[in-house]
Design a protein around this motif. Structure first.
Motif, PDB file in Angstrom:
ATOM      1  N   ILE A  76       0.839  -1.349  -0.043  1.00  0.00           N
ATOM      2  CA  ILE A  76      -0.054   0.011  -0.018  1.00  0.00           C
ATOM      3  C   ILE A  76       0.782   1.152   0.137  1.00  0.00           C
ATOM      4  O   ILE A  76       2.192   1.032   0.170  1.00  0.00           O
ATOM      5  N   ASP A  77       0.254   2.321  -0.187  1.00  0.00           N
ATOM      6  CA  ASP A  77       0.814   3.633  -0.106  1.00  0.00           C
ATOM      7  C   ASP A  77       0.590   4.153   1.429  1.00  0.00           C
ATOM      8  O   ASP A  77      -0.621   4.502   1.938  1.00  0.00           O
ATOM      9  N   PRO A  78       1.461   3.971   2.425  1.00  0.00           N
ATOM     10  CA  PRO A  78       1.306   4.291   3.858  1.00  0.00           C
ATOM     11  C   PRO A  78       0.597   5.617   4.074  1.00  0.00           C
ATOM     12  O   PRO A  78       0.237   5.910   4.799  1.00  0.00           O
ATOM     13  N   THR A  79       1.162   6.580   3.377  1.00  0.00           N
ATOM     14  CA  THR A  79       0.776   8.047   3.521  1.00  0.00           C
ATOM     15  C   THR A  79      -0.568   8.165   3.265  1.00  0.00           C
ATOM     16  O   THR A  79      -1.212   8.726   4.068  1.00  0.00           O
ATOM     17  N   ARG A  80      -1.095   7.455   2.113  1.00  0.00           N
ATOM     18  CA  ARG A  80      -2.292   7.797   1.662  1.00  0.00           C
ATOM     19  C   ARG A  80      -3.405   6.930   2.612  1.00  0.00           C
ATOM     20  O   ARG A  80      -4.639   7.373   3.059  1.00  0.00           O
ATOM     21  N   ILE A  81      -2.971   5.805   3.133  1.00  0.00           N
ATOM     22  CA  ILE A  81      -3.942   5.020   3.878  1.00  0.00           C
ATOM     23  C   ILE A  81      -3.827   5.483   5.353  1.00  0.00           C
ATOM     24  O   ILE A  81      -5.008   5.522   6.195  1.00  0.00           O
ATOM     25  N   ARG A  82      -2.492   6.143   5.614  1.00  0.00           N
ATOM     26  CA  ARG A  82      -2.728   6.970   7.078  1.00  0.00           C
ATOM     27  C   ARG A  82      -3.640   8.017   7.126  1.00  0.00           C
ATOM     28  O   ARG A  82      -4.243   8.314   8.156  1.00  0.00           O
ATOM     29  N   GLN A  83      -3.820   8.626   5.806  1.00  0.00           N
ATOM     30  CA  GLN A  83      -4.538   9.964   5.695  1.00  0.00           C
ATOM     31  C   GLN A  83      -6.008   9.244   5.738  1.00  0.00           C
ATOM     32  O   GLN A  83      -6.983  10.168   6.486  1.00  0.00           O
ATOM     33  N   VAL A  84      -6.457   8.227   5.116  1.00  0.00           N
ATOM     34  CA  VAL A  84      -7.776   7.487   5.015  1.00  0.00           C
ATOM     35  C   VAL A  84      -8.145   7.259   6.619  1.00  0.00           C
ATOM     36  O   VAL A  84      -9.255   7.916   7.411  1.00  0.00           O
ATOM     37  N   ILE A  85      -7.164   6.610   7.339  1.00  0.00           N
ATOM     38  CA  ILE A  85      -7.609   6.273   8.605  1.00  0.00           C
ATOM     39  C   ILE A  85      -7.534   7.536   9.675  1.00  0.00           C
ATOM     40  O   ILE A  85      -8.553   7.603  10.586  1.00  0.00           O
ATOM     41  N   LEU A  86      -6.783   8.548   9.736  1.00  0.00           N
ATOM     42  CA  LEU A  86      -6.998   9.492  10.136  1.00  0.00           C
ATOM     43  C   LEU A  86      -8.274  10.462   9.893  1.00  0.00           C
ATOM     44  O   LEU A  86      -8.691  11.202  10.860  1.00  0.00           O
ATOM     45  N   ASN A  87      -8.429  10.663   8.576  1.00  0.00           N
ATOM     46  CA  ASN A  87      -9.714  11.303   8.325  1.00  0.00           C
ATOM     47  C   ASN A  87     -11.090  10.726   8.818  1.00  0.00           C
ATOM     48  O   ASN A  87     -11.812  11.343   9.461  1.00  0.00           O
ATOM     49  N   LEU A  88     -10.801   9.333   9.069  1.00  0.00           N
ATOM     50  CA  LEU A  88     -12.140   8.748   9.534  1.00  0.00           C
ATOM     51  C   LEU A  88     -11.941   8.972  11.106  1.00  0.00           C
ATOM     52  O   LEU A  88     -13.137   9.231  11.760  1.00  0.00           O
ATOM     53  N   LEU A  89     -10.795   8.956  11.959  1.00  0.00           N
ATOM     54  CA  LEU A  89     -10.969   9.286  13.130  1.00  0.00           C
ATOM     55  C   LEU A  89     -11.274  10.440  13.642  1.00  0.00           C
ATOM     56  O   LEU A  89     -11.701  11.005  14.631  1.00  0.00           O
ATOM     57  N   ASN A  90     -10.648  11.681  12.725  1.00  0.00           N
ATOM     58  CA  ASN A  90     -10.838  12.891  13.031  1.00  0.00           C
ATOM     59  C   ASN A  90     -12.464  13.155  12.560  1.00  0.00           C
ATOM     60  O   ASN A  90     -12.961  13.879  13.730  1.00  0.00           O
ATOM     61  N   ASN A  91     -13.098  12.530  11.989  1.00  0.00           N
ATOM     62  CA  ASN A  91     -14.572  12.587  11.922  1.00  0.00           C
ATOM     63  C   ASN A  91     -15.493  12.040  13.035  1.00  0.00           C
ATOM     64  O   ASN A  91     -16.325  12.737  13.569  1.00  0.00           O
ATOM     65  N   ALA A  92     -14.837  10.826  13.493  1.00  0.00           N
ATOM     66  CA  ALA A  92     -15.475  10.023  14.728  1.00  0.00           C
ATOM     67  C   ALA A  92     -15.061  11.049  16.036  1.00  0.00           C
ATOM     68  O   ALA A  92     -16.137  11.235  16.811  1.00  0.00           O
ATOM     69  N   CYS A  93     -13.913  11.731  16.115  1.00  0.00           N
ATOM     70  CA  CYS A  93     -13.915  12.485  17.396  1.00  0.00           C
ATOM     71  C   CYS A  93     -14.597  13.663  17.233  1.00  0.00           C
ATOM     72  O   CYS A  93     -15.026  14.272  18.161  1.00  0.00           O
ATOM     73  N   SER A  94     -14.867  14.368  16.023  1.00  0.00           N
ATOM     74  CA  SER A  94     -15.691  15.650  15.806  1.00  0.00           C
ATOM     75  C   SER A  94     -17.215  15.517  16.153  1.00  0.00           C
ATOM     76  O   SER A  94     -17.630  16.312  16.757  1.00  0.00           O
ATOM     77  N   PHE A  95     -17.567  14.309  16.004  1.00  0.00           N
ATOM     78  CA  PHE A  95     -19.007  13.996  16.416  1.00  0.00           C
ATOM     79  C   PHE A  95     -19.488  13.035  17.294  1.00  0.00           C
ATOM     80  O   PHE A  95     -20.439  12.466  17.660  1.00  0.00           O
ATOM     81  N   THR A  96     -18.345  12.873  18.225  1.00  0.00           N
ATOM     82  CA  THR A  96     -18.421  11.846  19.674  1.00  0.00           C
ATOM     83  C   THR A  96     -18.063  12.890  20.855  1.00  0.00           C
ATOM     84  O   THR A  96     -16.974  13.181  20.971  1.00  0.00           O
ATOM     85  N   GLU A  97     -19.123  13.110  21.678  1.00  0.00           N
ATOM     86  CA  GLU A  97     -18.864  13.882  22.655  1.00  0.00           C
ATOM     87  C   GLU A  97     -18.545  13.035  23.891  1.00  0.00           C
ATOM     88  O   GLU A  97     -18.106  13.440  25.075  1.00  0.00           O
ATOM     89  N   ALA A  98     -19.152  11.860  23.949  1.00  0.00           N
ATOM     90  CA  ALA A  98     -19.202  10.890  25.057  1.00  0.00           C
ATOM     91  C   ALA A  98     -19.044   9.483  24.149  1.00  0.00           C
ATOM     92  O   ALA A  98     -19.840   9.222  23.428  1.00  0.00           O
TER      93      ALA A  98
END
Length: 706
Positions: free
Chosen positions: A341-363
């Motif tokens: 894989i391309d580690p930079t792009r897969i890392r970005q995919v994972i971080l994009n999904l985690l950032n979304n989860a952190c933005s919309f999860t208060e508890a």
């Protein structure tokens, strides 16, 4: 009545009318001659001399009737002639008179249906009557036989005539039918030609519109590329400084003197350093996304262990939920397989999904789950956040789409993360989807295929790095530059491209991987393999020239090339082979970057004297003021660019031997790559895109050699 029958009947009527008309003329002429002949003879009674006059009257009557009543005219002609013949037989005793009835018999066979048989019967009756009366002694049997034969002959002749007439009518009807069809086809052809003319005119109009649209598209593409280049420079310039200074602060804090760095501060600086690395990679991805429709993007495929990648992402997002009752969990099966894989792009995919989860999860919790299913690795990001309405799910991966469009939304994201993630996952041959329930959280899942030569025994948990049976064609490329290998992989998607860095290992690699061919990226005029080494390779060898930054350094006769964002160790590694370097002149229009270079050199442990110039003119002045041991030169600058500085240095004998290392940003590197491409094109005759297209065509036509 059919058209064909109507045509035959008309032809028959016309034939009989013409024959009756001509026969009437003959009767009139014969009557005139007979009258003149009988009048000259004194031994014939006067009433007998009037018989030719009957022929004249009969011919004239037929002429009158033939125009309006042709059938009556034919009957009048036939039966009138028989009546005159009978009258002549009564007045004259000539034995040949009955034989003249044969003429009437043939004439009646044509003019009247079955007229030959009727005439034969009539003549037989007349002869029989004369015999019964006793006035004449005609040979009844002989004449009857003769009339019968004549009737048969006339019937056969008339039948042949009518058959020929029938054929003629058939051919005429067929000719008319063909003529009608020809007219119809001509009309259709004319209509088709008219339609073609209209279509041709429309095509010309469409071509003009396409030419105009293409010009507009090219202009839009040019503006888009210019915008991307400008944005790349404007965004990278400050980020390069953040990245560079944070690297120095974290790795070489002693540069800033005898300062006590608390562990918390060191850790925070480390987070700044790592986040700036990721932010630079994200900016590159966004800029590549803006050019995706024009040129696509390349994947820098590497053999990556997934576990460190997930743990790295896990650590990066930990600060995002600090101060909130949110727990981030990492759940991975042991011994995850190696992925290509391309580690930079897969890392970005994972971080994009985690950032979304952190933005919309208060508890609650955010779970990172990695599992192996068949020949894929499934990575799931599950949260207990607000969830997504069902009617919003189909549009979630569209560019700039946001579930919450209100001004009161609690996040400031622009809606590109999921779109970019979808493109990157699909480029790896995987897919991404979401499952969500409003108020209960969301679950994003994407798959990454496991390359066959890196398939692990998932059941036993024993990954292997040995090549398995390869289903796709395999190619070897002898090239050390990862960027060149990535470009070749991007354009040869139908093949597995395996990099070989050392020419000495090429022969063993051909035995190990059994490739379709070997690709040699040779600089024009240089050869990586001699003829004897090529002879040992038992597969086709494809030689091409794809420009590398190192070639540009050779073409410009400089000592090296380093691209921004610059890493401290990379720059020091370039300087080390130059020997005892103390005085360094940095020529760059970015004042912050020149200061960063100074900090990097100061943190190296070597006593460097660093001077700075902010354009080419100042750089030349500094060169003439004091000749340095090394010049770090940016190519794109105001007033006088780097190429101009190099030209002045090469023209001055005192400066021609000064070592030069080129330093420029990635977007400017595109310009330098273009310069290198022009140099290659002048020698080899092909631009890089054309080289790749030719390479793709050659590989597509290769056959298996094992």
């Amino acid at each position: 009545m059919s058209k064909f029958t109507y045509s035959v009947d008309n032809s028959l009527k016309e034939l009989r009318s013409r024959l009756a008309w001509r026969s009437s003329i003959v009767l009139i002429g014969f009557g005139v001659l007979a009258t003149w002949y009988l009048v000259l003879r004194n031994d014939i009674p006067l009433i007998a001399a009037g018989l030719p006059c009957l022929l004249i009257l009969l011919g004239r009557l037929v002429q009158v009737l033939v125009g309006k009543h042709p059938t009556i005219a034919c009957h009048t002609l036939v039966w009138g002639c028989i009546a005159v013949l009978a009258d002549c037989m009564g007045w004259f005793a000539n034995p040949w008179l009955p034989y003249s009835g044969i003429v009437c018999l043939f004439l009646s066979a044509i003019l009247i249906d079955n007229g030959g048989w009727l005439t034969a019967i009539g003549l037989t009756v007349i002869i029989g009557g004369f015999d019964l009366i006793g006035n004449r002694a005609y040979p009844f049997v002989e004449l009857t036989t003769l009339f019968s034969l004549a009737a048969l002959t006339s019937w056969l002749s008339a039948y042949s005539l009518f058959t020929a007439l029938h054929w003629y009518g058939a051919m005429e009807a067929r000719s008319e039918q063909l003529l009608e069809e020809t007219r119809d086809h001509r009309a259709q052809l004319s209509q088709a030609l008219k339609s073609m003319e209209i279509a041709y005119e429309r095509q010309k109009q469409i071509q003009l519109e396409l030419i105009w649209a293409r010009k507009q598209s090219e202009e839009a593409r040019r503006l888009k590329e210019q915008f991307a280049a400008n944005m790349s420079h404007e965004l990278r310039t400050p980020l390069n400084l953040i990245f560079g200074f944070s690297e120095i602060m974290y790795q070489s804090p002693e540069v800033y003197g005898d300062v006590l760095w608390p562990p918390v501060l060191r850790r925070d600086i480390h987070q700044i350093y790592r986040s700036s690395q990721h932010l630079l990679a994200m900016i590159d991805d966004i800029l590549e996304l803006s050019r995706f429709e024009m040129t696509g993007f390349n994947l820098n495929l590497e053999h990556v262990a997934l576990e460190p990648l997930l743990r790295d992402a896990f650590e990066i997002v930990q600060p995002l939920v600090r101060g909130r009752p949110v727990q981030i969990n990492l759940d991975m099966v042991p011994d995850l397989p190696i992925l290509e894989i391309d580690p930079t792009r897969i890392r970005q995919v994972i971080l994009n999904l985690l950032n979304n989860a952190c933005s919309f999860t208060e508890a609650g919790s955010i779970d990172i789950i990695a599992r192996c299913v068949d020949h894929n690795v499934l990575i799931t990001i599950r949260d207990t956040g607000t969830g997504i309405p069902a009617d919003k799910l189909p549009y979630l991966f569209e560019e700039f789409y946001q579930v919450d469009h209100s001004l009161r939304r609690s996040h400031s994201r622009v809606g590109l993360g999921l779109s970019i993630s979808k493109r990157f996952v699909e480029a790896h041959g995987g897919r991404i989807w979401v499952e969500s329930q409003e108020g209960a959280g969301s679950c994003f899942t994407f798959t990454l295929p496991i390359a066959e030569r890196f398939l692990a025994d998932v059941t036993n948990g024993k990954p292997t790095n040995e090549p398995a049976a390869i289903s796709r064609p395999c190619l070897l490329i002898l090239e050390r530059d990862e960027a060149i290998v990535s470009i070749v992989r991007h354009h040869l998607k139908q093949c597995d491209v395996i990099q070989v860095e050392d020419s000495k290992a090429l022969y063993d690699a051909t035995l190990k991987y059994r490739p379709r061919a070997v690709i040699l990226n040779n600089r024009p005029g240089y050869k990586k393999l001699d003829s004897s080494a090529k002879h040992e390779i038992l597969v086709p060898i494809i030689e091409c020239s794809l420009p590398r930054p190192a070639w540009l350094a050779q073409d410009l006769a400089v000592n090296g090339y380093v691209a921004k964002p610059i890493a401290a160790q990379t720059l020091l590694d370039k300087i080390k082979p130059l020997g005892d370097v103390k005085d360094v002149l940095v020529i760059d229009d970015d004042r912050g970057f020149t200061l960063l270079i100074q900090r990097i050199l100061q943190s190296s442990g070597t006593l460097f004297e660093v001077r700075r110039a902010y354009n080419g003119v100042q750089g030349l002045a500094a060169l003439h003021e004091h000749i340095p041991d090394l010049v770090l030169l940016d190519l794109i600058m105001p007033e006088l660019d780097g190429l101009g500085v190099l030209a002045h240095m090469r023209a001055d004998p005192k400066l021609s031997a000064v070592p030069v290392i080129l330093i420029t940003s990635n977007d400017e590197g595109n310009e330098t790559n273009a310069t290198s491409s022009i140099l290659v094109q002048q020698r080899d005759g092909l631009y890089p895109v054309e080289v790749l297209n030719c390479l793709n065509a050659i590989v597509s036509n290769l056959k298996v050699h094992y």
